[in-house]
Design an enzyme around this catalytic site. Structure first.
Site, PDB file in Angstrom:
ATOM      1  N   ASP A 259     -57.367 -38.899 -55.999  1.00 50.93           N
ATOM      2  CA  ASP A 259     -57.834 -37.818 -55.138  1.00 50.93           C
ATOM      3  C   ASP A 259     -56.937 -36.615 -55.441  1.00 50.93           C
ATOM      4  OD1 ASP A 259     -59.129 -37.928 -51.732  1.00 50.93           O
ATOM      5  OD2 ASP A 259     -59.085 -36.322 -53.213  1.00 50.93           O
TER       6      ASP A 259
HETATM    7  C1  GLC Z   1     -60.489 -33.912 -51.313  1.00 54.50           C
HETATM    8  C2  GLC Z   1     -61.308 -35.110 -50.915  1.00 54.50           C
HETATM    9  C3  GLC Z   1     -62.186 -35.654 -52.021  1.00 54.50           C
HETATM   10  C4  GLC Z   1     -62.687 -34.524 -52.892  1.00 54.50           C
HETATM   11  C5  GLC Z   1     -61.482 -33.924 -53.575  1.00 54.50           C
HETATM   12  C6  GLC Z   1     -61.873 -32.737 -54.458  1.00 54.50           C
HETATM   13  O1  GLC Z   1     -59.186 -34.025 -50.837  1.00 54.50           O
HETATM   14  O2  GLC Z   1     -60.588 -36.195 -50.316  1.00 54.50           O
HETATM   15  O3  GLC Z   1     -63.281 -36.352 -51.384  1.00 54.50           O
HETATM   16  O4  GLC Z   1     -63.630 -35.012 -53.847  1.00 54.50           O
HETATM   17  O5  GLC Z   1     -60.477 -33.508 -52.667  1.00 54.50           O
HETATM   18  O6  GLC Z   1     -62.351 -31.699 -53.668  1.00 54.50           O
END
Ligand code: GLC
Length: 690
Positions: A259
């Site tokens: 993430d």
């Molecule tokens: C965020 C989310 C994830 C998302 C990523 C990119 O923190 O947890 O679901 O795809 O960042 O935006």
């Protein structure tokens, strides 16, 4: 007629799936090895490291193009860049794209085929914008309705999550890579960057992982590791999750992406645990990883495996997808968003058959409330979508009724104005609910009620006009004790997407007969649930939540998992199993006849639950193990067939470190919801022998 299979089987992934590039698996494998043999260490690690040009949310790639995540192409060797964009509701990052109803609304359709079509459109629009990976589906278990991102997932049950998420993967991957997230046990938001989820191995295997395995079995290209720890190890540093289970037991062929920021904390730990790509920038991979390899802390085999996984998926999806930007958010895609909205709407109450409204019998209709004429399409975090327009419930209603009916609107803050509007109308529709102010990424819910002023508005309107219909918008369970007995009809429309006003009007006026079923249990009150502590550093995740928790505790919810009414009625009969005994690797076929006993055509979601008689371990009272939709004309009867694999009934034996299918008696219950009084048809069967 077979309308739905059982739970996603624990099938081990076969060969690599048909590649968009037209290369077969062997050709891809050969190409991967050829490329790795020619690549320098730096080039391999480039494949593993997000390369953020600018601020967190708008990584700028070449020519200033926006991506959510990006790793550069290798021009020397012809390896494409990795170009990622969110998310589970449509293509985000401020591109003008189709905004679908949120995941939980599509979960409420229980329609895997619909979710495949939604995924296909999202994948199409991502490819048309030059992306090759969509950061979706979100398939986390909604363990507690207070979770701010419950709206992004499909619901609370692993079987249902796996079938809906798997459908999304199949659809999206007609055009781009999908990325199932967030692996794993991610169901709190405010504390997600530091919370340690304590979960025993059986609960982990049976409750928090099966739906990820279902997506792996469908060939998902990528899995995103979550921000939280599991049993003391950050998901992106967790070899048990990443190597033992995901890549080892399940044979996952894709790559694990972290993430964004804060999901990696140590170069060596992450690489050696099986994290393949750090996003969105090289805090710990990049040069630090090169140094770790040169110092012998990370073996070259680890780098070859990680870079190889990324290249393999890039080659698999390298076909030039011919996706026309002119079709983005066009009529065809908008029509699907409207269909998804209507199919996800759940009719919770319809006393005295107030609904559907008959325009021919209406002179004046009042449409009242904060969200009657406001764009309310859900969270403004990473899942946000910026559609070219949003049809509000008021606009959709006016469009549907034309000039034949007078539509009056009161925004609702002025209670007297709302009361007067309701009093002068034949019917009063109140559109209230939650918004991105109340829930979303980093924003868990304090309680489950509507805001007090909205509850007061409902009570005021209901007193002024007994023909009162409440339309709720939101991302999950809402408690309604303060007003539910004062209104005859309630629809749950979730965050309905850019075509929400039309989809809601389709159901209000009966152009679509509601078929939605709750994918999450709606409790009577918050105190029926276990505590939701999003400040705690450690959370014990028990085996029970949702309807299984309610069954085990003997609690009565306000509206059960799988519940949803229709404008017609259905009768279930003649439940039969093709065998009374199956082997441990056997398959059972269940058939039931469903009759439309009303005057309107409709679609019913048939649900199959299994109970365990004499199990050696503690088991749920019943577990969803299959479902399917059936369309029926008035008076029509169809046979619905669902299949059940013995191995889907296994429990995970922690001592044996293996799944165990017990040779006991099983109870099959079939009906329109998980509520005991709805499960009138039962049959038993045994599992014995191989
Ligand atoms: C965020 C989310 C994830 C998302 C990523 C990119 O923190 O947890 O679901 O795809 O960042 O935006």
């Amino acid at each position: 007629m077979t309308v739905g299979a059982g739970a996603a089987a624990f099938a081990m992934p076969g060969a690599l799936w048909a590649a968009l590039s037209g290369l077969n698996d062997d050709e891809i494998e050969r190409r991967v090895q050829e490329l790795l043999a020619q690549m320098t260490l730096h080039e391999k690690i480039e494949q593993m490291s997000g390369w953020l040009f600018r601020d967190f949310w708008q990584a700028l790639g070449p020519k200033g193009k926006r991506y959510t995540g990006y790793t550069p192409a290798n021009r020397r060797l012809g390896i494409p860049a990795l170009k990622c964009v969110d998310g589970p509701r449509g293509v985000g990052l401020f591109y003008k794209t189709t905004c679908f109803p949120v995941g939980v609304a599509r979960g409420a359709s229980w329609d895997r085929g619909l979710e495949e079509r939604v995924g296909q459109v999202m994948g199409y629009e991502a490819a048309a914008l030059g992306m090759n990976m969509l950061l979706a589906p979100c398939i986390n278990v909604v363990r507690h309705p207070s979770w701010g991102r419950a709206q992004e997932s499909y619901g609370e049950d692993p079987c249902h999550l796996g079938r809906m998420g798997g459908g999304h993967v199949i659809g999206t991957q007609q055009h781009v890579m999908a990325c199932a997230k967030h692996y794993a046990v991610n169901h709190l938001d405010q504390s997600r960057m530091f919370v340690n989820m304590i979960v025993d191995e059986r609960t982990l295997r049976e409750i928090y992982l099966p739906h990820f395995q279902a997506c792996v079995a469908e060939g998902v290209a990528s899995i995103m590791s979550a921000y939280n720890d599991v049993n003391g190890l950050l998901c992106g540093h967790n070899p048990h999750l990443l190597r033992d289970i995901l890549k080892g037991e399940w044979g996952f062929q894709g790559f694990v992406v972290s993430d964004w920021i804060n999901a990696v904390e140590d170069t060596t730990a992450a690489a050696n645990a099986g994290l393949d790509v750090e996003m969105p920038r090289p805090e710990y991979f990049g040069r630090k990883l090169e140094r770790a390899v040169k110092k012998g802390r990370v073996a070259m085999e680890v780098i070859n495996e990680a870079a190889g996984r990324v290249i393999r998926q890039k080659l698999r999806f390298a076909g030039e997808a011919k996706c026309d930007p002119a079709r983005i958010a066009g009529p065809e895609h908008a029509a699907l968003a409207r269909e998804a909205c209507a199919k996800g709407i759940v009719l919770l109450k319809n006393q005295g058959r107030v609904l559907p409204l008959d325009p021919a019998r209406l002179k004046t209709l009042a449409v009242i409330g904060e969200f009657a004429d406001q764009k309310n399409i859900g969270d403004v975090g990473s899942s946000m979508v910026t559609p070219p327009y949003v049809i509000t419930p008021l606009a959709g209603t006016k469009e549907r009724l034309g000039s034949a009916v007078t539509v009056i609107h009161a925004e609702g803050k002025d209670l007297e104005a709302a009361r007067q509007a309701a009093a002068q109308a034949d019917v009063a529709v109140v559109v209230v609910g939650l918004s991105s102010r109340d829930e979303g990424e980093g924003n868990d819910r304090e309680d489950l009620n509507l805001p007090a002023e909205q509850e007061k508005l409902i009570q005021t309107v209901a007193q002024a006009n007994p023909q009162c219909v409440v339309v709720l918008e939101g991302g999950g369970a809402i408690t309604m004790q303060a007003w539910i007995d004062q209104v005859p009809a309630v629809l749950m429309a979730w965050y309905p997407g850019m075509e929400g006003g039309r989809g809601i009007a389709d159901v209000l006026f009966g152009d679509v007969n509601p078929s939605g079923k709750l994918p999450v249990v709606f409790p009577q009150s918050l105190d029926q649930l276990f505590p939701f502590d999003n400040q705690a550093k450690t959370v014990e995740c028990g085996y029970y939540h949702g309807y299984r928790y309610f069954d085990k505790q003997g609690l009565e919810p306000a509206f059960p998992f799988g519940f949803g009414l229709s404008y017609t009625t259905y009768q279930y009969s003649n439940l039969r199993l093709d065998q009374k005994t199956i082997g441990k690797s056997g398959k059972l076929t269940m058939q039931v006849d469903v009759t439309n006993t009303g005057e309107r055509a409709g679609e019913e979601v048939v649900q199959l639950y299994v109970g365990y008689h004499g199990s050696k371990v503690d088991r749920s009272v019943k577990e969803l193990k299959g479902f399917g939709r059936v369309a029926l004309q008035p008076g029509e009867t169809k046979t619905v067939t669902l299949e059940l694999l013995a191995r889907d009934l296994a429990y995970y034996d922690v001592d044996k470190k293996a799944w165990v299918v017990e040779e006991i008696e099983y109870l099959v219950s079939v009906g329109p919801s998980s509520r005991a009084e709805d499960l009138q048809l039962h049959e038993t069967f045994r599992i014995a022998g191989a």
